[in-house]
Each structure stands twice: as C-alpha cells, then as structure tokens.
Design a protein around this motif. Structure first.
Motif, mmCIF file in Angstrom:
data_model
loop_
_atom_site.group_PDB
_atom_site.id
_atom_site.type_symbol
_atom_site.label_atom_id
_atom_site.label_comp_id
_atom_site.label_asym_id
_atom_site.label_seq_id
_atom_site.Cartn_x
_atom_site.Cartn_y
_atom_site.Cartn_z
ATOM 1 N N VAL A 27 -14.942 -19.595 34.784
ATOM 2 C CA VAL A 27 -15.308 -18.285 34.260
ATOM 3 C C VAL A 27 -15.591 -18.448 32.780
ATOM 4 N N ILE A 28 -16.645 -17.795 32.296
ATOM 5 C CA ILE A 28 -17.012 -17.852 30.880
ATOM 6 C C ILE A 28 -16.654 -16.522 30.239
ATOM 7 N N ILE A 29 -15.896 -16.581 29.150
ATOM 8 C CA ILE A 29 -15.462 -15.374 28.451
ATOM 9 C C ILE A 29 -16.171 -15.272 27.110
ATOM 10 N N ASP A 30 -16.879 -14.173 26.893
ATOM 11 C CA ASP A 30 -17.505 -13.822 25.611
ATOM 12 C C ASP A 30 -18.478 -14.869 25.070
ATOM 13 N N PRO A 31 -19.590 -15.112 25.770
ATOM 14 C CA PRO A 31 -20.627 -15.981 25.210
ATOM 15 C C PRO A 31 -21.445 -15.216 24.163
ATOM 16 N N GLY A 32 -21.097 -15.376 22.911
ATOM 17 C CA GLY A 32 -21.684 -14.592 21.839
ATOM 18 C C GLY A 32 -22.867 -15.254 21.164
ATOM 19 N N HIS A 33 -23.046 -14.942 19.891
ATOM 20 C CA HIS A 33 -24.189 -15.409 19.113
ATOM 21 C C HIS A 33 -24.269 -16.936 19.111
ATOM 22 N N PRO A 50 -20.205 -22.375 36.663
ATOM 23 C CA PRO A 50 -19.850 -20.979 36.380
ATOM 24 C C PRO A 50 -19.973 -20.086 37.614
ATOM 25 N N THR A 51 -19.041 -19.127 37.719
ATOM 26 C CA THR A 51 -19.130 -18.115 38.773
ATOM 27 C C THR A 51 -19.272 -16.710 38.198
ATOM 28 N N ALA A 52 -18.915 -16.529 36.917
ATOM 29 C CA ALA A 52 -18.999 -15.199 36.315
ATOM 30 C C ALA A 52 -18.864 -15.314 34.805
ATOM 31 N N VAL A 53 -19.397 -14.303 34.124
ATOM 32 C CA VAL A 53 -19.153 -14.078 32.707
ATOM 33 C C VAL A 53 -18.349 -12.789 32.587
ATOM 34 N N VAL A 54 -17.262 -12.816 31.825
ATOM 35 C CA VAL A 54 -16.475 -11.600 31.599
ATOM 36 C C VAL A 54 -16.427 -11.331 30.100
ATOM 37 N N LEU A 55 -16.495 -10.059 29.739
ATOM 38 C CA LEU A 55 -16.651 -9.662 28.345
ATOM 39 C C LEU A 55 -15.498 -8.777 27.898
ATOM 40 N N THR A 56 -14.881 -9.121 26.767
ATOM 41 C CA THR A 56 -13.785 -8.309 26.248
ATOM 42 C C THR A 56 -14.282 -7.011 25.638
ATOM 43 N N HIS A 57 -15.510 -6.996 25.138
ATOM 44 C CA HIS A 57 -16.130 -5.768 24.634
ATOM 45 C C HIS A 57 -17.605 -6.030 24.375
ATOM 46 N N CYS A 70 -26.084 -16.009 31.877
ATOM 47 C CA CYS A 70 -26.096 -15.495 33.249
ATOM 48 C C CYS A 70 -27.375 -15.898 33.971
ATOM 49 N N GLY A 71 -28.509 -15.837 33.269
ATOM 50 C CA GLY A 71 -29.777 -16.192 33.887
ATOM 51 C C GLY A 71 -29.860 -17.650 34.277
ATOM 52 N N ALA A 72 -29.324 -18.517 33.446
ATOM 53 C CA ALA A 72 -29.393 -19.959 33.721
ATOM 54 C C ALA A 72 -28.559 -20.352 34.932
ATOM 55 N N HIS A 73 -27.505 -19.579 35.215
ATOM 56 C CA HIS A 73 -26.587 -19.967 36.286
ATOM 57 C C HIS A 73 -26.486 -18.932 37.397
ATOM 58 N N ASP A 74 -27.293 -17.866 37.312
ATOM 59 C CA ASP A 74 -27.358 -16.834 38.345
ATOM 60 C C ASP A 74 -25.967 -16.286 38.669
ATOM 61 N N VAL A 75 -25.283 -15.826 37.617
ATOM 62 C CA VAL A 75 -23.936 -15.277 37.785
ATOM 63 C C VAL A 75 -23.890 -13.861 37.209
ATOM 64 N N PRO A 76 -22.949 -13.034 37.665
ATOM 65 C CA PRO A 76 -22.826 -11.676 37.138
ATOM 66 C C PRO A 76 -22.082 -11.638 35.818
ATOM 67 N N ALA A 77 -22.246 -10.529 35.101
ATOM 68 C CA ALA A 77 -21.473 -10.254 33.892
ATOM 69 C C ALA A 77 -20.620 -9.019 34.144
#
Length: 235
Positions: A27-33, A50-57, A70-77
């Motif tokens: 799981v990827i958390i907060d892929p920012g700038h 990767p299976t998902a991106v999760v965002l703290t805000h 998300c586009g490169a790995h076809d996963v949800p956010a």
C-alpha cells in the motif's frame, strides 16, 4: 512487516510504502509532490506490487503524484469525502481562486478509481489491516491510519499532518480548525499505547509515549487545556 519511507518534493512530505514483506503486495501512503520516481525506486528495490494508494488528507503536498502513481499501476486511491475536492482543485485548499497555477509543473485531477474513507473503517489491503480514524483539524477530511501490533512489531500509526514529532499540523488554511485539531488529538492520539510508532507526514518518526511526554499540544490536551502553546508545522 516492511515500511519504506522517503521525503518527497518541495515540502519534504513523507511518502510510505507498506507491505507484509519484500516481494509482496503493498500500500502506498501519500504520494505527494515529485514522489513518483521515489515510489518506483522503492517498488523495484523491494520487489513490491501496489494494490492501493491511501491518503491522509487532500493537500497538494500529499496528493500531487496520485494520478501518475495510480495510473501506472491501475490501483484505486482512497480519500475522505470532505477532502476529495482538493484532488481537482488544490488551489481552493490554499485559499486561492480556482485555476490559479500551483508550481506550474503540477498535473492535478482524480485517478480513474477513487474510493471514500469513513471514520472507524477497517481496510483490508495487501493482506494488512488499516484502521481509519477521521481526524479533522488540519483539514476537514484529515484521517489517520493505524496498524495493529503484531508478534514482531509494535502498532504503527500513520498520523498525516495531525501529529508530528514535537508539534502538530497548521490550522490556518481553509478547512483548518485549532478546536478540531485539539479534539482529534484527544480522541485519536491520547488513547494509543505509548509504544505506538508514529510515522507522520513530515519529519522524523516518534512514538506516542515520546509525544505524550514532550509534545506541548498533546500535553495540553492531556491536561484538559485548550490552548495553542507552540508553533505548528506542515504546509
């Protein structure tokens, strides 16, 4: 458990990749700038999928690379509904007019698959459980993610911009509230065990015990005093 973290971009925002072990799903958390190259490097180094991106805000320093990752790995956010608008209109979260440029090279928008987080949800992702707590204050839709203690590691708490080592997130941007921040600290952070490892949106890792003893905001909340004792951090 494997946690690979690195600070990314102009704001030094911590991005984390979490997996049961090397060579497994993550799981990827907060892929920012400017986080996408670091994400790809970590995926290759640890042989992760990767299976998902999760965002703290929804602030741009935490979500700027969501679309390409998300586009490169076809996963949800996953994001809280109160902050979802920031994916398309990050300038609104900074008090700017819609369409005003933000560091010209940024491409904003929603990935193809966006899912909404709710308070108290249990996310089963990549074979791991993430407990979601709604924690407004920095933004209206801020959340934290907590992983339970296991035989070999203590509980891990991804605090986003709620709690930092020695400080908390700023509350002076649209949607911010010091009253809500203090309430979230009391409701979400104070009940956690002292051994809980805190991995925040900016700065070094810490523990709840260390912050309970030294963080002026957490100490004030524990004492039942709603003051603003020290400078805050974050974007």
């Amino acid at each position: 458990m494997l946690i690979a973290g690195f600070p990314a971009g102009a704001w030094g925002t911590n991005c984390y990749l979490v997996a049961p072990a090397a060579g497994e799903e993550c799981v990827i958390i907060d892929p920012g700038h400017q986080a996408a190259p670091g994400v790809e490097e970590a995926l290759k180094k640890h042989r992760l999928k990767p299976t998902a991106v999760v965002l703290t805000h929804g602030h741009i320093d935490h979500v700027a690379s969501v679309v390409p990752v998300c586009g490169a790995h076809d996963v949800p956010a996953w994001i809280h509904p109160d902050d979802r608008y920031m994916l398309k209109h990050p300038e609104k979260a900074l008090g700017r007019s819609i369409g005003m440029p933000l560091m010209g090279e940024l491409t904003v928008g929603e990935p193809d698959d966006v899912r909404e987080l709710t308070d108290g949800a249990k996310l089963d992702l990549a074979g791991m459980e993430f407990s979601v707590a709604h924690a407004p204050g920095h933004t209206k839709g801020s959340v934290t993610f907590r992983m339970p203690e296991s035989a070999d590691v203590p509980s891990v708490f991804f605090s986003g911009d709620l709690l930092f080592a020695g400080s908390v997130g700023r509350t002076d941007l649209p949607g911010g509230s010091m009253e809500d921040m203090l309430g979230s600290l009391a409701r979400v952070c104070l009940p956690l065990d002292d051994s809980t490892v805190v991995l925040s949106g900016h700065g070094p890792q810490t523990t709840i015990g260390q912050e309970r003893a030294t963080n002026p905001y957490l100490r004030q909340v524990a004492a039942g005093q709603g003051t603003d004792p020290a400078p805050r951090r974050g974007m």
